[in-house]
Design an enzyme around this catalytic site. Structure first.
Site, PDB file in Angstrom:
ATOM      1  N   ASP A  30       1.019  -1.045   0.037  1.00 39.45           N
ATOM      2  CA  ASP A  30       0.174  -0.180   0.146  1.00 39.45           C
ATOM      3  C   ASP A  30       0.586   1.148  -0.147  1.00 39.45           C
ATOM      4  O   ASP A  30       1.694   1.520   0.830  1.00 39.45           O
ATOM      5  CB  ASP A  30      -0.978   0.078   1.139  1.00 39.45           C
ATOM      6  CG  ASP A  30      -1.337   0.874   0.985  1.00 39.45           C
ATOM      7  OD1 ASP A  30      -3.162   1.057   1.318  1.00 39.45           O
ATOM      8  OD2 ASP A  30      -1.760   2.208   1.258  1.00 39.45           O
ATOM      9  N   ILE A  31       0.740   2.272  -0.293  1.00 38.60           N
ATOM     10  CA  ILE A  31       0.885   3.658  -0.853  1.00 38.60           C
ATOM     11  C   ILE A  31       1.350   4.243   0.161  1.00 38.60           C
ATOM     12  O   ILE A  31       2.329   5.289   0.646  1.00 38.60           O
ATOM     13  CB  ILE A  31       0.915   3.772  -1.851  1.00 38.60           C
ATOM     14  CG1 ILE A  31       2.178   5.001  -2.615  1.00 38.60           C
ATOM     15  CG2 ILE A  31      -0.468   5.048  -1.912  1.00 38.60           C
ATOM     16  CD1 ILE A  31       1.647   5.493  -4.111  1.00 38.60           C
ATOM     17  N   ASN A  87     -13.234  -3.292   3.083  1.00 32.95           N
ATOM     18  CA  ASN A  87     -13.786  -1.954   3.169  1.00 32.95           C
ATOM     19  C   ASN A  87     -14.791  -2.202   2.185  1.00 32.95           C
ATOM     20  O   ASN A  87     -14.262  -2.357   0.771  1.00 32.95           O
ATOM     21  CB  ASN A  87     -12.974  -0.785   3.678  1.00 32.95           C
ATOM     22  CG  ASN A  87     -11.707  -0.734   4.800  1.00 32.95           C
ATOM     23  OD1 ASN A  87     -12.189  -1.206   5.823  1.00 32.95           O
ATOM     24  ND2 ASN A  87     -11.079  -0.183   4.682  1.00 32.95           N
ATOM     25  N   GLY A  93     -15.467   2.566   4.546  1.00 36.47           N
ATOM     26  CA  GLY A  93     -14.307   3.728   3.979  1.00 36.47           C
ATOM     27  C   GLY A  93     -13.935   2.838   2.458  1.00 36.47           C
ATOM     28  O   GLY A  93     -12.271   3.063   2.157  1.00 36.47           O
ATOM     29  N   GLN A  94     -14.537   2.474   1.996  1.00 41.00           N
ATOM     30  CA  GLN A  94     -13.978   2.517   0.490  1.00 41.00           C
ATOM     31  C   GLN A  94     -13.024   3.212  -0.172  1.00 41.00           C
ATOM     32  O   GLN A  94     -14.406   4.468  -0.383  1.00 41.00           O
ATOM     33  CB  GLN A  94     -14.856   0.746  -0.112  1.00 41.00           C
ATOM     34  CG  GLN A  94     -13.866   0.741  -1.506  1.00 41.00           C
ATOM     35  CD  GLN A  94     -14.868  -0.417  -2.064  1.00 41.00           C
ATOM     36  OE1 GLN A  94     -16.017  -1.037  -1.786  1.00 41.00           O
ATOM     37  NE2 GLN A  94     -14.124  -1.119  -3.044  1.00 41.00           N
ATOM     38  N   SER A  95     -12.153   3.859  -0.675  1.00 37.85           N
ATOM     39  CA  SER A  95     -11.922   5.034  -1.436  1.00 37.85           C
ATOM     40  C   SER A  95     -11.526   4.362  -3.315  1.00 37.85           C
ATOM     41  O   SER A  95     -11.414   5.056  -3.322  1.00 37.85           O
ATOM     42  CB  SER A  95     -10.670   5.181  -0.794  1.00 37.85           C
ATOM     43  OG  SER A  95      -9.450   4.888  -0.162  1.00 37.85           O
ATOM     44  N   HIS A 100     -10.812  -5.061  -3.234  1.00 29.40           N
ATOM     45  CA  HIS A 100      -9.174  -5.289  -2.153  1.00 29.40           C
ATOM     46  C   HIS A 100      -9.157  -5.964  -0.858  1.00 29.40           C
ATOM     47  O   HIS A 100      -9.948  -5.246  -0.465  1.00 29.40           O
ATOM     48  CB  HIS A 100      -7.737  -3.889  -2.643  1.00 29.40           C
ATOM     49  CG  HIS A 100      -9.100  -2.959  -2.323  1.00 29.40           C
ATOM     50  ND1 HIS A 100      -9.533  -2.394  -2.492  1.00 29.40           N
ATOM     51  CD2 HIS A 100      -8.625  -2.049  -1.068  1.00 29.40           C
ATOM     52  CE1 HIS A 100     -10.240  -0.569  -1.976  1.00 29.40           C
ATOM     53  NE2 HIS A 100      -9.722  -0.851  -0.778  1.00 29.40           N
TER      54      HIS A 100
HETATM   55  P1  5GP Z   1      -9.998   1.906   0.851  1.00 29.21           P
HETATM   56  O1  5GP Z   1      -9.793   2.470   1.334  1.00 29.21           O
HETATM   57  O2  5GP Z   1     -10.406   1.292  -0.051  1.00 29.21           O
HETATM   58  O3  5GP Z   1     -10.092   0.737   1.623  1.00 29.21           O
HETATM   59  O4  5GP Z   1      -7.807   0.945   0.148  1.00 29.21           O
HETATM   60  C1  5GP Z   1      -7.288   1.757  -1.174  1.00 29.21           C
HETATM   61  C2  5GP Z   1      -5.708   1.530  -0.886  1.00 29.21           C
HETATM   62  O5  5GP Z   1      -4.883   1.837  -1.826  1.00 29.21           O
HETATM   63  C3  5GP Z   1      -5.936   2.966   0.306  1.00 29.21           C
HETATM   64  O6  5GP Z   1      -4.903   1.589   1.503  1.00 29.21           O
HETATM   65  C4  5GP Z   1      -4.916   3.567  -0.375  1.00 29.21           C
HETATM   66  O7  5GP Z   1      -3.383   3.921   0.544  1.00 29.21           O
HETATM   67  C5  5GP Z   1      -3.586   2.551  -1.479  1.00 29.21           C
HETATM   68  N1  5GP Z   1      -3.856   3.439  -2.816  1.00 29.21           N
HETATM   69  C6  5GP Z   1      -4.339   4.601  -3.223  1.00 29.21           C
HETATM   70  N2  5GP Z   1      -3.626   4.630  -4.421  1.00 29.21           N
HETATM   71  C7  5GP Z   1      -2.302   3.965  -4.666  1.00 29.21           C
HETATM   72  C8  5GP Z   1      -1.690   3.589  -4.946  1.00 29.21           C
HETATM   73  O8  5GP Z   1      -2.028   4.552  -6.297  1.00 29.21           O
HETATM   74  N3  5GP Z   1      -0.681   2.536  -4.876  1.00 29.21           N
HETATM   75  C9  5GP Z   1      -0.706   1.679  -4.296  1.00 29.21           C
HETATM   76  N4  5GP Z   1       0.425   1.008  -3.717  1.00 29.21           N
HETATM   77  N5  5GP Z   1      -2.095   1.869  -3.336  1.00 29.21           N
HETATM   78  C10 5GP Z   1      -3.117   3.076  -3.296  1.00 29.21           C
END
Ligand code: 5GP
Length: 114
Positions: A30-31, A87, A93-95, A100
């Protein structure tokens, strides 16, 4: 399904620190890591969220759930323990709208989550 950053990672258009790659799924760091180990496992097929899954995805899901403990071993956290989080939707909290699985480890994780 709308294009997401994860589709670009799958196609190799933007870089990611990949830790697992097979026909069905990809895993990468994760970034914005929330723990010393924070890896995302994603299906290569674009699936928006848990809400879009159907019985025909059972094989893919079974595969991902076997890759996750393999990754935990590979990353050296299978004995200390880890958490897997999915999420879903706004309140979940899905972004990123590409299904994933977060694999989090390397520190004690609090419960309940915030
Ligand atoms: P969510 O909030 O949808 O459950 O998780 C999305 C995840 O994707 C977040 O933890 C966010 O840091 C990660 N993420 C978003 N953009 C990128 C990216 O460009 N590269 C990587 N490696 N992770 C990303």
């Amino acid at each position: 399904m709308a294009e997401t950053v994860f589709s670009k990672i799958i196609r190799g258009e933007i870089p990611a620190k990949i830790v697992h790659d097979d026909e069905q799924c990809l895993a990468f760091h994760d970034i914005s890591a929330q723990a010393p180990v924070h890896v995302l496992v994603i299906p290569k097929r674009p699936i928006e969220s848990l809400e879009q899954l159907s019985a025909s995805d059972a094989g893919l899901l079974g595969h991902i759930w076997t890759v996750i403990p393999q990754l935990a071993r590979q990353l050296g956290v299978s004995e200390s323990g880890y958490r897997v989080v999915v999420n879903c939707g706004r309140d979940g909290g899905q972004s990123v709208d590409h299904l994933h699985f977060h694999l989090l480890a390397g520190r004690p994780l609090k419960w309940p989550p915030g």
